[in-house]
Design an enzyme around this catalytic site. Structure first.
Site, PDB file in Angstrom:
ATOM      1  CB  CYS A  35     -21.402 -96.266  20.745  1.00 51.24           C
ATOM      2  SG  CYS A  35     -22.303 -96.973  22.038  1.00 51.24           S
ATOM      3  CB  CYS A  39     -19.765 -94.679  24.014  1.00 49.87           C
ATOM      4  SG  CYS A  39     -21.051 -95.155  24.985  1.00 49.87           S
ATOM      5  CB  CYS A  66     -25.567 -95.362  22.795  1.00 50.32           C
ATOM      6  SG  CYS A  66     -24.889 -95.348  24.425  1.00 50.32           S
ATOM      7  CB  CYS A  69     -22.090 -91.667  23.972  1.00 51.71           C
ATOM      8  SG  CYS A  69     -22.622 -92.884  22.602  1.00 51.71           S
TER       9      CYS A  69
HETATM   10 ZN   LIG Z   1     -22.649 -95.200  23.593  1.00 51.47          ZN
END
Ligand SMILES: [Zn+2]
Length: 185
Positions: A35, A39, A66, A69
């Protein structure tokens, strides 16, 4: 390159500090996902966290980007996202869908959704909704004896004359003409 998990970086992760987004990514061993600091995902157990300077480094180490994000940047394929959008539309075509409601559900702006969907599918999200509705309506017309207005309702077009118009635009015949011709086969 890997970096140390300093107190400063922990703080950035805990506080979702956007100003650190250019500086590092954090990967979580238990979820296998990496991330950006900003995030909003759950704060990880820091024992399982590795810090990378580049998304590519995290990818090379076997972590996945991810979805929230978009830590993979362009490496998170639009195709994958759009297939989620498609699935959502398929499950919800019989409800009143708008571009905004689809976009909201799929964590995007209407503009972005419209643009990316069209790039990948060649039609807009709402054209896709309509296409799906008509395909389902054709099935109902041929395979059931349901009244036409009821079929319209089942595919998410409650207004009977609107249903007829939309159907005719696609098939150059009205629902009842369609049913008659197909039914006679
Ligand atoms: Zn993330």
């Amino acid at each position: 390159m890997m970096l140390q998990l300093t107190e400063e970086r922990k703080k950035a992760i805990v506080e979702n500090d956007k100003s650190y987004d250019d500086q590092f990514f954090y990967a979580v061993k238990t979820t296998n996902i990496f991330c950006r600091p900003s995030c909003k995902s759950r704060v990880p157990n820091f024992d399982n966290v590795t810090i990378f300077t580049q998304a590519e480094d995290a990818l090379k180490a076997g972590y996945r980007p991810c979805k929230h994000c978009k830590s993979g940047g362009n490496s998170l394929p639009d195709e994958e996202w759009i297939s989620h959008v498609e699935m959502y539309i398929k499950e919800n075509y019989s409800n009143p869908l708008t571009l905004t409601s689809i976009a909201e559900h799929c964590h995007s702006s209407s503009y972005h959704l419209h643009r990316v969907f069209k790039k990948i599918k060649g039609i807009t999200p709402l054209e896709y909704v309509q296409q799906l509705r008509i395909e389902k309506a054709e099935k109902y017309l041929v395979q059931t004896d349901l009244p036409i207005q009821e079929i319209g309702r089942l595919v998410g077009i409650t207004n009977a004359s609107r249903f007829s118009t939309v159907f005719k635009e696609k098939n150059s015949q009205t629902p009842s003409q369609f049913r008659k011709r197909r039914g006679n086969k």
